[in-house]
Every structure is written in C-alpha cells, then in structure tokens.
Design an enzyme around this catalytic site. Structure first.
Site, PDB file in Angstrom:
ATOM      1  N   GLY A  55      40.602  47.451  35.140  1.00 15.05           N
ATOM      2  CA  GLY A  55      41.759  46.611  35.401  1.00 15.05           C
ATOM      3  C   GLY A  55      42.587  46.438  34.143  1.00 15.05           C
ATOM      4  CB  SER A  56      46.114  46.242  33.345  1.00 16.15           C
ATOM      5  OG  SER A  56      46.609  45.704  34.552  1.00 16.15           O
ATOM      6  N   GLY A  57      45.257  43.861  31.804  1.00 15.50           N
ATOM      7  CA  GLY A  57      45.145  42.464  31.381  1.00 15.50           C
ATOM      8  C   GLY A  57      44.155  42.303  30.245  1.00 15.50           C
ATOM      9  CG  HIS A  58      40.634  43.532  30.355  1.00 13.09           C
ATOM     10  ND1 HIS A  58      40.204  42.237  30.444  1.00 13.09           N
ATOM     11  CD2 HIS A  58      40.354  44.111  31.559  1.00 13.09           C
ATOM     12  CE1 HIS A  58      39.675  42.034  31.659  1.00 13.09           C
ATOM     13  NE2 HIS A  58      39.774  43.146  32.349  1.00 13.09           N
ATOM     14  CG  ASP A 111      35.948  48.682  37.229  1.00 12.93           C
ATOM     15  OD1 ASP A 111      37.014  49.263  36.944  1.00 12.93           O
ATOM     16  OD2 ASP A 111      35.807  47.456  37.171  1.00 12.93           O
ATOM     17  CG  HIS A 221      37.828  39.948  35.014  1.00 16.42           C
ATOM     18  ND1 HIS A 221      36.531  40.392  34.894  1.00 16.42           N
ATOM     19  CD2 HIS A 221      38.622  41.021  34.821  1.00 16.42           C
ATOM     20  CE1 HIS A 221      36.557  41.691  34.656  1.00 16.42           C
ATOM     21  NE2 HIS A 221      37.797  42.096  34.594  1.00 16.42           N
TER      22      HIS A 221
END
Ligand code: ADP
Ligand code: ADP
Ligand code: MG
Ligand code: MG
Ligand code: MG
Ligand code: MG
Lengths: 334, 216, 334, 216
Positions: A55-58, A111, A221
């Site tokens: 996921g993005s945001g990391h 994932d 998250h």
C-alpha cells in the site's frame, strides 16, 4: 485534517506522477498501469529482479527504494491497501532479466493474496521464476510461537537492502531468497504511536489517544497495538522497545547489529536522535556493537506521530550487504 | 423465476449505490479493527464497476462476461484484502453464468455457491475467524439446504440473507484471527467485522433486487 | 504537544549526543563546547573550510549537512536561536586548513551578531581568514528593493551545496565566497504553513491558524507570514508559490534550474510529490528545464506542517556544483 | 550611596528570579511577533548566570569580573539575538567596574550608559525600530540628564526606569523594523516587543534592588 492535496481520490496517482517527474534518471512509469514503477537504468542481463510493493502512505517505502543496490521495481497500491496483481505482473515482466524475480513484501492478508496471485500468473503467463519473501519483523503483532503470523513494518528496509545488494552482487534467485529470509529472520521491530494519521478520503483519525497517551506496538496502518499507557520520557520508551526486541531475539555481547530508528511521519529528527541516543546506550552497555545506524523516516504511516526501533543482527554476509552502496531517489548510501 | 442480464446489471448498480451510502460506516468499523479504509476501498472498487456498467457493459448480454468484468475491474481498482476475495467470488460465479443471458433460480443458487466457495478458498478463513466468511458461509449453507428442499430460489435466498445477518452480527463476539485485526485479541471483541458487513450488504442488495425485479 | 523527549532543557544536547553516536565515521563532537560538530574524515590541507550553523529545530539542517562535498563543521544553537560565538570559534579553529573558512548562515539578527563576533575573534585570535555568505532566499520576508534584509530558509541547502562542492574542488576562499553568493543570488524560496510547531520548553503552538486556513510566507520559526487565507488545493498553492518566485526572479525559457520542494516537518512525502508535480508542470509550460530535483524534508521547523518551494537558477558552474557528489549523515548524493 | 559587589550579586540574583517569573509572558509576547522563544532564551541565560553566582562568583569581590562572567556566561548559554546584545551590555559595563569592589552613584550611572550604548552599537537599532532600544535609549537619556542635574543616582535612575517604561509601551504602536518581526508590517502593531520588555524588567529590577539595598 489539513493536507496539501487536490482531490482525495487522486492522491496516489498524482504522487506517482510527481515522483517520476522528479527523478527521471532514476525511475520510470510503465505504460499499462499507472502504479508500476521500475528503475530507469539499464539492468544487467541475468541479474535477479527485486520487486517490492504494498500500500502507499508509507513513503519513502516502498516506491522510494527503487534504484541501484535496492529494488528494480515497485507496485504501488492505494493508501494502506495492497496493489492488485496487474501492476505487480507488469513490473515483474519488465524486470525479469532471465534469472527470476524475488517478491518482497509485508505479511498482510491483502498483500499475500495479491502478490500470490501475481506470482502464479507470472509463472503461467511468462514462465518467470518467482521467489517470495514475506517480511515479519513486527514483534508486537503476534507472539513468538506464531512468528509466521507477524506483519512487516520498518524492518522491510533491511530485508530489501540485503536482497537488493545480493542481487546486484550476482546472487542466484535461490540465494537472494535465502539471504533475504535470513535478513528477515534476524530482524525485529517494535513501534510506539503518539498521534494518529488520517486517510485523505475519510479525514478521520486512524485511532484515538488522549493528550498524554502513547500506544506500544501500534500497527503500521493505525491498527491497535498491545498496550496504551501514559506517555513516558524518551529514554523509558526506548528501554521498553529495545527490551521487547531483545526478549524476542536475544543478542549476545560482541555481536554486531544494524539499527534503524524510524519516524512514523510527523516525528522530528530531534526526537529520533534522542531515541537513538538511548538505544545506543542500552546496546553498548550489553556489549552489542552497532555496525551501522539509520535514523530518519524510512517507513511512515502518513503523518502518524511516533517511531519504531528496528534491530538486525549481522553476520559477515549481512554486514557486507548492509554496507553495499545504494542509489535510490529517497535513499542513497555510499 | 427469471433473472436477465439487465437485472444482473441493476443488481450491480444497486450495490454501487449501497456502498456509496455505507462508505463512512464501513470505514468507521474498520477504524476500530483495522486500518480504517474498508469503506473507501469498497467505494473505489464499486465506482470502477459503475464506470464499466455505464460504458462497455451497457450492451453486454452475457451474464458470464458481466461477472468477469465486474471481478476484474474490482480487483484492478482496489487490490487490498477484499480485491482478491470479492474478485474471486465474481470470477468463480462467472463460470456458472457463462454464455447465459437469462438465469434460472438454479443458476443463481450455483452462482452464490461458487461465489462464496471461491472467497473461502482464496482467503483460507474459517467460520469463527471474524471475517466476511462469518457472513458468507452460513448464507451458503442455508441457501444450499433450503434450495434443495423447495427448489425456490427467492425463498431460499431470503432465508440465506437472514442467516448472513446472524453471521455478520456474530462477528461482534468473536476474537479476530485473520487480517489486520488479528493481533487485537480481547480488544477485538464487541466490534463488528467490516468485511462481514460489506458481504452482508451485497447479499441483502441481491435480495432486494430480485424482489423488486419480480414484482415488476 | 506530545514529544518523545526526556527533559525540554536537554533536547539539543541529547540530540547531538545521539547524532554523533549514530554516525561516528562521519562526524565528531569537539571537546570544548557540546555544540561544535566537525567531519570525522581527514580533510585535505589547503582546502577552504565550510562552516554552517544556526539555531536547531531545523534538522536535517544544519548539522545533517556536515560531510564530503558539503560543510566541514557546524555550530549548533538552541532551538530557533543562533549559536553563540564560542562553538563557532571552536569549529573554525578545527576546520581551518590554512586556506580560510567561509561562514554560511541565514540572515537573522542573532546569527549576524554571533557569527560576526566569531569572525572577528577568529581573525584576532587565530589569524584565520573568514569569508561570510548570508543567505537571503525568503522572498516573503522583505520586498525586492530590500533584498539584503531577507532571511534565509530552505535555499541555504543550495548555497551550502555550491560552497561545499566548490571547496572540495579546490576553489580559493574568495572563489568559494563568490560562488556561494552567486548561488544565493540565484535562489528564491516561498513557503506556506498549515499547522504550527511548538517549542519543547513552552509547549505552546508557534502560531494559530483555523482548521481551514493556510499562511503564505510564514517564517522558518513560525514568524507570521504575508497572507492568511483559506486552504487551497495543492495545485493552487503551488501556482502561488512559484508565481511569487518568478515575479521576483524572472527565468527565461530554456534556462536551467534546480528545484527543492521542502517539507516543514510533519508534511508527508505524498503531499510534497503532489506539490512537485504541479511545480514541474508550471516550469515545463514556461520552457524552464529542471536539471535536478530535491523533494523531502531538507530544512524543517520542528513539526510544523506545510512546505516551501525553492528554485535556483543554474549556470554551467552552479550546475556542476549541484551535481557534485556529497556524503553527509542526513544527505547523500552520488 | 554605596553599592557593593554583594549588592551587585543580589541584583543579578533578583534578575534570575524575575526572568523565571516572566518566562511564559516573554515567550507569549515573542509568539506574537517572532519565534516564541524570548522567555525561554532569557531563562536559559539567567539560569546559567545563577549557576556562576552559586559557584565561582561566590567569593568574587571585583565588580568588573562579576560583570565579565555575567556577560560571557549569558552569551555562551544562549547565543540568539539577545545573547550578543545583553552580553555586550555587561562586558562594556564591566570596564566601568574594573577592579572595583564598591561602586559610587557615578559608577552606576557610567555602567548603565556603557551598557546601553554597547547594546545600541552591537545591534545597530534606532529608537522606533521596535526593539529593546526603545526601552533602553530613553532610559539612557533620562539617566544622563537627570544625573548631571542632581548627581543623585537613585533619583535619576528612578526617572530613568519611568522613561524605560514609557519606551517599552511605545513599542506597541511601532512597526517592526529589526529582528524576526520586521516582515510583519502592519500586523506588528498592537504588540509589545519582547526584548523591550525584558530590558525594562532588568532596569526595573535594578531599581528595586538599589532601593532595598539602600533601606538596609
Ligand atoms: N483471509 C481472509 N478471508 C476472508 N476475509 C478476509 C480475510 N482477510 C481479511 N478479510 C476481510 O477483509 C476485511 C478488510 O478489508 P479491507 O479493509 O478492505 O482490506 P485491508 O485489510 O487490506 O485494509 C476484513 O474485515 C475481513 O472481513
Ligand atoms: N538589532 C537589534 N538591536 C536591538 N535589539 C534587537 C535587535 N534584534 C533583535 N532585538 C531584540 O531581540 C528580541 C528578540 O529576542 P529573542 O527572541 O531572544 O531572539 P531571537 O529573535 O533570536 O529569537 C526582540 O524583541 C528585540 O527587542
Ligand atoms: Mg487497507
Ligand atoms: Mg482495511
Ligand atoms: Mg529565537
Ligand atoms: Mg525569539
């Protein structure tokens, strides 16, 4: 929630657009999916491909880690959501130089399913050999007896570093997989959360903590952690995080480690260095030698406040791989 | 009963709307147990399906192809945990509908059986793990046994949705064992699983769709 | 205010302690003042010394920029407060290799006085030749006619980069000073603030903004800016910042620039890339070529939210210096 | 009047206390105009001086040395804008007190003249720039002219502090021209300058000190 964005629906696409425009000599976007990024440099034939993603945001994880000595390509998901098989496949096809591709990602249900499907399809459709390494460094996420259930957080940096360097040095697919698994085996992370992040699309804080509270073991998250309590002085927090790691993975006097003190997004470098200071004190009291230190925001959760401590034990092989140079848009090591 | 490709597309349209309406609610449930994005994810996926419904599927008559496009679109748009799960549901169901433009009650039953079994296989979750399987599996069992008895899809599915509702509610009292909330232990108690909720919404929307289509 | 610290009074000293422990191969602390940090590597005799410094709380600026191709030493002040002459002098003495030392710092009253006193004393006491370059890139801080009154913010990165590379290439003191002055002359920054930071010792927010407000031209320490208004979409904010820069320093089609989109502390990389995306669009529409991009937190204000855009015009000389490699604990370029 | 090294140290101790008491207030003023640290900076500097007063200055009798240590300590502890300013004040004043263990009214007058002129020279600010000079310069002029008239330091300094107070208050109506708030323009109006305030506190504390010392 105040963010410098245009439309919550387009944040990931616009971020990627900005990213590839900023580093055209380093990375390029593949044509089919707008979520498939590979190194812009020519890679050697017969080099094992290293594929990361999630996921993005990391950010800088994972897209910032594409480059020499690290990953060859990345599949970028929505915020906190695994990418689907399509971009993973597109990257796979592009970075397979005949020696196979290793997938490295955190052990999350989403994932596992999406990369798993992509691996099957890559084998079926292109006959690519896929190796898979699940990162499971988050000590707080499951007890030791169920280590295989643990999730991946900041420690993924070291696993990627080891795999990327190994691939660059000409390791075979099997050998890249084994050394990456060893890196994962030797890596533990414990985190602490102080303030929440919020998804651009909901604007709601991902969790709630009182003004004087912290949460130990909080997920990457915003998933709830293992213990809420009053905010402690940095030294006491560091003591706790390191203790949990050493309980889980004893390290003897004289052993060598790499340490990462990682900011979760809005934590200042000042705080991270104050945390590192204590981590170093504890380790050196125990005779454990810090071979290399990393302090900074290496794997974030949007603008979450808090930090994590990652310790990787180093044998000679891992030491060499950790020291290996790297050149990525968001991380360079000489 | 008869259920046409047009009806199938009405069902999908209805789900689009229901997911928009429940976007906040589903995210709120996920904030308690996971990463707070379930409503966002469902919305992204179903909005992408909506686009397909408004464009390339407008003239599509093959129920199998409609389901393939739905599953693929959902997966490509969201990834995430639910991408592969719901996509597998639609793709497995698509096999049942292959080359069909009108569906019988038996087809519909077979569709949902394949849909749910596909999800179970993909995710590997069991009843009691506090996932969408807690909604879906009781629905599957109820549907199978009632349809066998009466051969009446609408009645059987009505029962099935009631079972799904119970299953969804049961997740409140379960400890998380799968997915993002698995580390929560005791703290997961009292909160309803977001995926169990979205799965119920899909089944319920199918029920209201067949009821409205039937009365026409 | 939630911070991972021990005692507000000791944050700077503890940060420095952590920093030098984390990078012992890169930096070392001098014995007299606990605020004097120099490169741990042997520097070449007859190399011009590059000395940077200022208040802390801007990390990675300034202490993170000591290393090959950048500064030879740094004097670290209290948070948002110039260091006193003592540590500046101590660093000066250490890094003078016979060719003089250039002081590079932001144009703030406190820094001007403290570095000024240190420069006088260095000349008097050690006979060191001191060159001084004041950074004045903050467009919002004074009108164009009073450019010499402007303060230094993120653009100091480029000025330090140019001076550090020039010194490493063997420029004389006068030549390092001229090229650093040219870099400053060719550099403009405009910032926007969204959320305040707070000093560990007061715990109070440095300024107040409503939930939907932003402030254009906000100072690097929370000093009030030139205009408060409703938070705009990222593209509009970027339009405004770039427009102010180009009004102040016209850049013709075909000219080359380096761009830095800098996060002020708690702003996510995602937002910075979304901002960069638009900056790139504007410049490329005007035929201005981005030769090199920097996106990240290069100069912060504790955990302030917001970002700044810096544009540096590049002639051939500056281009070579910007491209020159660097190896500092908090910034590496290959 | 007589003012001994002991009295000088009492004055410095009193300032330590006053700055601790006004730490929050001075920071609050600076938050409006600058970076919000003025109270913190003054506190750090005076705490460092306090340490010296409790250690190496305990037995010090030379008023000049006391002022040198005060100035140097302040500067080394804080840097900042006010470090060089107040330090210069004390170092210039130290010259007046050199080798003296008892001070006359004339000495005290000369001290403050040197103190203030030193600050003005160091910072280059003029009256009206909205800095501590707006407090200090009127105090200097008042002190000089009144002392010339009457040769009575206490009376003259009392007048001087009144002038300082007026000067401090005048900063509310001034546009910032120096230091961090100079870009504020109109928005700097209405806010009192923090440095003008801390300068007033120092002068006022000197007045209360000589008054308390005299009545003993
Ligand atoms: N292995 C699994 N089998 C079935 N359902 C699962 C599984 N893992 C997760 N889920 C479902 O997915 C839901 C979460 O979906 P979502 O929030 O969209 O994805 P993510 O967890 O990637 O953020 C959970 O509430 C649960 O019902
Ligand atoms: N050039 C100057 N001359 C006299 N006083 C000055 C000058 N520059 C700043 N000051 C004073 O310094 C005060 C600010 O001090 P402080 O907040 O401690 O330092 P900084 O501005 O470095 O944060 C201002 O209120 C002003 O009175
Ligand atoms: Mg998610
Ligand atoms: Mg979720
Ligand atoms: Mg300051
Ligand atoms: Mg100040």
């Amino acid at each position: 929630m105040k963010k410098l964005i245009n439309n919550p629906t387009h944040v990931v696409d616009e971020m990627i657009e900005g990213y590839v425009k900023a580093f055209p000599k380093h990375v390029k976007l593949l044509p089919e999916n707008k979520r498939s990024i590979v190194t812009a440099k020519e890679t050697r034939p017969e080099k094992v491909g290293v594929l990361i993603g999630g996921g993005s945001g990391h950010e800088p994880a994972f897209m910032g880690y594409v480059g020499d000595g690290m990953a060859d390509g990345v599949a970028v998901g929505n915020i906190f959501a695994s990418p689907p098989p399509d971009p993973i496949l597109e990257v796979t096809k592009e970075i397979d130089k005949g020696a196979g591709v290793v997938y490295i990602y955190g052990n999350y249900a989403g994932d596992v399913m999406n990369f798993g499907m992509a691996a099957e399809l890559a084998d079926l459709e292109y006959g690519t050999n896929i190796g898979t390494v699940l990162v499971t460094d988050d000590v707080a996420s499951a007890p030791k007896e169920e280590k295989e259930k643990r999730r991946g957080i900041a420690g993924e940096f070291f696993v990627t570093k080891a795999a990327g360097a190994a691939a660059d040095k000409g390791y075979s697919l099997d050998d890249v997989v084994s050394v990456a698994k060893k890196a994962n085996e030797y890596t533990r992370t414990m985190g602490v959360g102080l303030t929440p992040c919020s998804l651009p699309q909901t604007g709601k804080p991902s969790f709630e903590l009182e003004a004087n509270e912290m949460e130990i073991g909080l997920g990457h998250h915003g998933e709830p952690g293992i213990e809420k309590g009053e905010l402690q002085p940095a030294d006491r927090v560091a003591d706790r995080l390191v203790q949990e790691i050493l309980n889980d993975m004893p390290i003897g006097s004289g052993e060598k480690v790499a340490v990462l003190v990682n900011g979760l997004g809005s934590t200042t470098q000042m705080e991270l260095y104050i945390m590192f200071r204590r981590v170093e004190q504890i380790l050196s009291e125990k005779g454990i030698e810090i071979h290399r230190s990393y302090v900074g925001s290496y794997s974030t959760s949007l603008e979450m406040g808090g930090c994590s401590v990652t310790i990787t034990k180093l044998d000679d092989e891992l030491m060499e791989l950790v020291d290996y140079p790297a050149d990525c848009p968001m991380y360079v090591q000489r | 009963m008869k259920f046409s490709a047009v009806d199938l597309k009405i069902f999908l349209k209805n789900v689009v709307e229901v997911m928009e309406d429940n976007k906040e609610y589903l995210s709120e449930l996920d904030r308690k147990l996971g990463d707070g994005d379930h409503g966002v994810t469902m919305s992204i996926g179903w909005q992408a399906i909506d686009e397909k419904l408004n464009e390339e599927l407008v003239a599509e008559e093959d129920c199998g192809k409609i389901c393939i496009t739905t599953g693929r679109t959902f997966l490509s748009a969201v990834g995430s945990s639910v991408g592969p799960l719901y996509a597998t549901g639609f793709l497995r169901g698509a096999k049942v509908f292959q080359n069909k433009t009108e569906l019988t009650g038996e087809d519909l039953k077979d569709f949902w059986v394949a849909f749910i079994e596909g999800i179970k296989e993909r995710g590997g979750a069991e009843v009691g793990d506090k996932t969408m399987i807690d909604t879906l599996y009781p629905a599957l069992e109820s549907l199978k046994s009632n349809f066998e008895k009466e051969q009446d899809f609408v009645n059987a599915f009505t029962e099935s949705v009631a079972a799904a509702h119970k299953g969804m509610e049961s997740t409140k009292d379960l400890l998380s064992k799968r997915g993002r909330s698995s580390r929560l232990g005791e703290r997961s108690l009292g909160n309803q699983d977001p995926g169990a909720t979205s799965a119920y919404l899909i089944l319920e929307t199918f029920l209201t769709t067949i009821n409205s289509v039937q009365t026409v």
